[in-house]
Scaffold this motif. Sequence first.
Motif, PDB file in Angstrom:
ATOM      1  N   PRO A 264       0.756  -1.275  -0.243  1.00 23.09           N
ATOM      2  CA  PRO A 264       0.079  -0.099  -0.205  1.00 23.09           C
ATOM      3  C   PRO A 264       0.855   1.335   0.040  1.00 23.09           C
ATOM      4  N   LEU A 265       1.855   1.367   0.562  1.00 21.15           N
ATOM      5  CA  LEU A 265       2.771   2.408   0.743  1.00 21.15           C
ATOM      6  C   LEU A 265       3.408   2.839  -0.820  1.00 21.15           C
ATOM      7  N   ILE A 266       3.778   1.914  -1.336  1.00 18.63           N
ATOM      8  CA  ILE A 266       4.384   1.989  -2.874  1.00 18.63           C
ATOM      9  C   ILE A 266       3.270   2.463  -3.510  1.00 18.63           C
ATOM     10  N   GLN A 267       2.111   1.829  -3.501  1.00 17.01           N
ATOM     11  CA  GLN A 267       0.957   2.299  -4.351  1.00 17.01           C
ATOM     12  C   GLN A 267       0.634   3.705  -4.172  1.00 17.01           C
ATOM     13  N   HIS A 268       0.508   3.887  -2.822  1.00 16.96           N
ATOM     14  CA  HIS A 268      -0.007   5.195  -2.600  1.00 16.96           C
ATOM     15  C   HIS A 268       0.945   6.236  -2.923  1.00 16.96           C
ATOM     16  N   LYS A 269       2.429   6.134  -2.944  1.00 20.33           N
ATOM     17  CA  LYS A 269       3.230   7.101  -3.474  1.00 20.33           C
ATOM     18  C   LYS A 269       3.443   7.086  -4.799  1.00 20.33           C
ATOM     19  N   LEU A 270       2.995   5.908  -5.334  1.00 22.03           N
ATOM     20  CA  LEU A 270       3.054   5.674  -6.969  1.00 22.03           C
ATOM     21  C   LEU A 270       1.970   6.752  -7.672  1.00 22.03           C
ATOM     22  N   SER A 271       0.719   6.813  -6.970  1.00 19.08           N
ATOM     23  CA  SER A 271      -0.337   7.455  -7.335  1.00 19.08           C
ATOM     24  C   SER A 271       0.157   8.859  -7.451  1.00 19.08           C
ATOM     25  N   TYR A 272       1.188   9.540  -6.764  1.00 20.62           N
ATOM     26  CA  TYR A 272       1.441  10.872  -6.885  1.00 20.62           C
ATOM     27  C   TYR A 272       2.367  11.090  -7.900  1.00 20.62           C
ATOM     28  N   ILE A 273       3.081  10.285  -8.101  1.00 17.26           N
ATOM     29  CA  ILE A 273       4.229   9.887  -8.918  1.00 17.26           C
ATOM     30  C   ILE A 273       3.568  10.048 -10.365  1.00 17.26           C
ATOM     31  N   ARG A 274       2.515   9.296 -10.517  1.00 15.76           N
ATOM     32  CA  ARG A 274       1.846   9.353 -11.794  1.00 15.76           C
ATOM     33  C   ARG A 274       1.325  10.820 -12.125  1.00 15.76           C
ATOM     34  N   ASP A 275       0.593  11.111 -11.031  1.00 14.13           N
ATOM     35  CA  ASP A 275      -0.469  12.479 -11.257  1.00 14.13           C
ATOM     36  C   ASP A 275       0.454  13.591 -11.702  1.00 14.13           C
ATOM     37  N   GLN A 276      -0.090  14.353 -12.893  1.00 13.37           N
ATOM     38  CA  GLN A 276       0.659  15.286 -13.511  1.00 13.37           C
ATOM     39  C   GLN A 276       0.728  16.600 -12.943  1.00 13.37           C
ATOM     40  N   LYS A 277      -0.169  16.693 -11.721  1.00 12.56           N
ATOM     41  CA  LYS A 277      -0.104  17.910 -11.124  1.00 12.56           C
ATOM     42  C   LYS A 277       1.250  17.941 -10.075  1.00 12.56           C
ATOM     43  N   THR A 278       1.747  16.705  -9.806  1.00 11.07           N
ATOM     44  CA  THR A 278       2.929  16.781  -8.999  1.00 11.07           C
ATOM     45  C   THR A 278       4.129  17.252  -9.749  1.00 11.07           C
ATOM     46  N   GLY A 279       4.852  18.263  -8.806  1.00 11.16           N
ATOM     47  CA  GLY A 279       5.874  19.140  -9.488  1.00 11.16           C
ATOM     48  C   GLY A 279       7.210  18.296  -9.487  1.00 11.16           C
ATOM     49  N   THR A 280       8.352  18.710 -10.029  1.00  7.11           N
ATOM     50  CA  THR A 280       9.583  18.240 -10.107  1.00  7.11           C
ATOM     51  C   THR A 280      10.343  18.083  -8.622  1.00  7.11           C
ATOM     52  N   LYS A 281       9.922  18.837  -7.953  1.00  6.11           N
ATOM     53  CA  LYS A 281      10.604  18.536  -6.302  1.00  6.11           C
ATOM     54  C   LYS A 281      10.088  17.194  -5.696  1.00  6.11           C
ATOM     55  N   GLU A 282       8.801  17.208  -5.680  1.00  2.00           N
ATOM     56  CA  GLU A 282       7.892  16.344  -4.984  1.00  2.00           C
ATOM     57  C   GLU A 282       8.138  14.853  -5.630  1.00  2.00           C
ATOM     58  N   PHE A 283       8.088  15.059  -6.828  1.00  2.00           N
ATOM     59  CA  PHE A 283       8.236  13.900  -7.864  1.00  2.00           C
ATOM     60  C   PHE A 283       9.542  13.042  -7.458  1.00  2.00           C
ATOM     61  N   ARG A 284      10.725  14.019  -7.512  1.00  2.00           N
ATOM     62  CA  ARG A 284      12.116  13.560  -7.072  1.00  2.00           C
ATOM     63  C   ARG A 284      11.883  12.954  -5.995  1.00  2.00           C
ATOM     64  N   GLU A 285      11.505  13.347  -4.652  1.00  2.00           N
ATOM     65  CA  GLU A 285      11.584  12.732  -3.564  1.00  2.00           C
ATOM     66  C   GLU A 285      10.574  11.511  -3.419  1.00  2.00           C
ATOM     67  N   LEU A 286       9.478  11.528  -4.052  1.00  2.00           N
ATOM     68  CA  LEU A 286       8.656  10.144  -4.092  1.00  2.00           C
ATOM     69  C   LEU A 286       9.608   9.293  -4.664  1.00  2.00           C
ATOM     70  N   VAL A 287       9.875   9.432  -5.854  1.00  2.00           N
ATOM     71  CA  VAL A 287      10.841   8.465  -6.610  1.00  2.00           C
ATOM     72  C   VAL A 287      11.827   7.854  -5.553  1.00  2.00           C
ATOM     73  N   ASP A 288      12.430   8.776  -5.027  1.00  2.00           N
ATOM     74  CA  ASP A 288      13.792   8.209  -4.055  1.00  2.00           C
ATOM     75  C   ASP A 288      12.887   7.310  -3.039  1.00  2.00           C
ATOM     76  N   GLU A 289      11.725   7.780  -2.361  1.00  2.00           N
ATOM     77  CA  GLU A 289      11.262   7.018  -1.324  1.00  2.00           C
ATOM     78  C   GLU A 289      10.666   5.695  -1.814  1.00  2.00           C
ATOM     79  N   VAL A 290      10.190   5.497  -2.997  1.00  2.00           N
ATOM     80  CA  VAL A 290       9.522   4.193  -3.402  1.00  2.00           C
ATOM     81  C   VAL A 290      10.900   3.408  -3.760  1.00  2.00           C
ATOM     82  N   GLY A 291      11.972   4.061  -4.248  1.00  2.00           N
ATOM     83  CA  GLY A 291      13.094   3.233  -4.682  1.00  2.00           C
ATOM     84  C   GLY A 291      13.753   2.625  -3.245  1.00  2.00           C
ATOM     85  N   MET A 292      13.553   3.498  -2.107  1.00  2.00           N
ATOM     86  CA  MET A 292      13.857   2.621  -0.827  1.00  2.00           C
ATOM     87  C   MET A 292      13.104   1.729  -0.728  1.00  2.00           C
TER      88      MET A 292
END
Length: 209
Positions: free
Chosen positions: A10-38
């Motif tokens: 669920p945590l991965i899917q939750h974060k992935l939903s924001y990563i996919r969302d076109q409203k998510t900007g570069t800074k947040e996108f980068r942070e989320l991709v980093d977190e999902v990587g972990m």
Amino acid sequence: MGKVHVFDHPLIQHKLSYIRDQKTGTKEFRELVDEVGMLMAYEVTRDFETTDVEIETPVTKMKAQRLSGKKLALIPILRAGLGMTDGIMKLVPAARVGHVGLYRDPETLEAVEYFVKLPQDIEEREIIVVDPMLATGASAIEAIQSLKNRGANKIRFMGLIAAPEGVKALQEAHDDVDIYIAALDEKLDDHAYIIPGLGDAGDRLFGTK
Ligand SMILES: O=P(O)(O)OC[C@H]1O[C@H](OP(=O)(O)OP(=O)(O)O)[C@H](O)[C@@H]1O
Ligand SMILES: O=c1cc[nH]c(=O)[nH]1
Ligand SMILES: [Mg+2]
């Protein structure tokens, strides 16, 4: 045939939903991709071996488990693979990092290699190739071939989103490579972008569009 592991945590899917969302900007996108990587690294390393070590707690002696020193190398495919690498390194800080630079020719969709720099003892290392997107599979196939040509032999692939076309192509080209992803999407569009996907991972990570 390489196995496909889709992480439905669920945590991965939750974060992935924001990563996919076109409203998510570069800074947040980068942070989320980093977190999902972990988070994904936690699952990808599940089969790593441990050995018993004798330690002393403040109370008594005990046998504890530590990683048995299997050498690991992370190989991000530039550019977008870099986005997941720091997150993985937070869990396995002793891993070495090699780089394979590839871009996808927009006309031919072939992967064009422009840079390779690997740890010297690559043939002894457990390898995780990292790239958030597995679309046609050409980039992953080329990167893995490039690693094998240099002696690598224990390779797994870790990404965020894959298209069925890319999974099939990668399994056919390298049947010894297991695939770890957070989502298996529907298909590719006419320009070989993943539907629904997340758009262009490199551009969203680095703000180049
Ligand atoms: O499976 P494929 O069809 O080969 O497509 C996937 C590749 O495309 C993207 O890289 P891109 O060429 O956009 O380079 P970049 O990371 O520098 O943006 C992505 O990061 C993968 O490497
Ligand atoms: O959907 C896609 C396909 C290739 N590369 C990307 O960054 N996104
Ligand atoms: Mg790109």
